[in-house]
Design a protein around this motif. Structure first.
Motif, mmCIF file in Angstrom:
data_model
loop_
_atom_site.group_PDB
_atom_site.id
_atom_site.type_symbol
_atom_site.label_atom_id
_atom_site.label_comp_id
_atom_site.label_asym_id
_atom_site.label_seq_id
_atom_site.Cartn_x
_atom_site.Cartn_y
_atom_site.Cartn_z
ATOM 1 N N THR A 30 52.398 -12.499 -39.967
ATOM 2 C CA THR A 30 52.646 -11.960 -41.303
ATOM 3 C C THR A 30 51.891 -10.652 -41.487
ATOM 4 O OG1 THR A 30 50.797 -13.119 -42.311
ATOM 5 C CG2 THR A 30 52.913 -14.283 -42.241
ATOM 6 N N PHE A 31 52.304 -9.876 -42.455
ATOM 7 C CA PHE A 31 51.666 -8.601 -42.744
ATOM 8 C C PHE A 31 50.216 -8.806 -43.183
ATOM 9 C CE2 PHE A 31 50.588 -5.361 -45.944
ATOM 10 C CZ PHE A 31 50.592 -4.252 -45.124
ATOM 11 N N MET A 32 49.975 -9.758 -44.036
ATOM 12 C CA MET A 32 48.633 -9.980 -44.569
ATOM 13 C C MET A 32 47.685 -10.562 -43.524
ATOM 14 S SD MET A 32 48.439 -8.771 -47.541
ATOM 15 C CE MET A 32 46.901 -9.455 -48.077
ATOM 16 N N SER A 33 48.196 -11.234 -42.507
ATOM 17 C CA SER A 33 47.311 -11.837 -41.515
ATOM 18 C C SER A 33 46.532 -10.784 -40.745
ATOM 19 C CB SER A 33 48.107 -12.718 -40.555
ATOM 20 O OG SER A 33 49.010 -11.936 -39.804
ATOM 21 N N SER A 34 47.151 -9.643 -40.465
ATOM 22 C CA SER A 34 46.428 -8.588 -39.753
ATOM 23 C C SER A 34 45.342 -7.980 -40.641
ATOM 24 C CB SER A 34 47.391 -7.517 -39.260
ATOM 25 O OG SER A 34 48.046 -6.912 -40.354
ATOM 26 N N ILE A 35 45.608 -7.863 -41.919
ATOM 27 C CA ILE A 35 44.600 -7.335 -42.851
ATOM 28 C C ILE A 35 43.446 -8.319 -42.992
ATOM 29 C CG2 ILE A 35 44.189 -6.688 -45.265
ATOM 30 C CD1 ILE A 35 47.100 -5.657 -45.292
ATOM 31 N N GLU A 36 43.745 -9.594 -43.083
ATOM 32 C CA GLU A 36 42.697 -10.607 -43.202
ATOM 33 C C GLU A 36 41.859 -10.668 -41.927
ATOM 34 O OE1 GLU A 36 45.002 -14.029 -44.108
ATOM 35 O OE2 GLU A 36 45.249 -13.474 -46.218
#
Length: 75
Positions: A30-36
């Motif tokens: 997911t997109f947010m997983s890389s940010i997290e």
């Protein structure tokens, strides 16, 4: 026939175990997983907010403080 069944069971268990390990170790897409993940790494690399200075600095400061003359002493 018994050896073939044993071999098939061993292969099935091996494939099942491999699939379980793969599923647990896969990276989220997911997109947010890389940010997290980035935020977790930055937090792990950052200093503790309660600590004033890095550990090596405080030990160096203690060594220098022990060398400084006390009240009434001259250089």
């Amino acid at each position: 026939m018994g050896n073939a069944v044993f071999l098939l069971v061993a292969i099935a268990v091996s494939i099942l175990g491999s699939l379980i390990i793969w599923y647990r170790q896969r990276r989220p897409k997911t997109f947010m997983s890389s940010i997290e993940e980035f935020q977790r790494e930055m937090k792990a690399l950052g200093r503790d907010p309660g600590r004033d200075s890095p550990r090596w600095h405080s030990s160096r400061a203690r060594r220098l403080a022990s060398r400084q003359p006390h009240d009434g002493e001259r250089h």
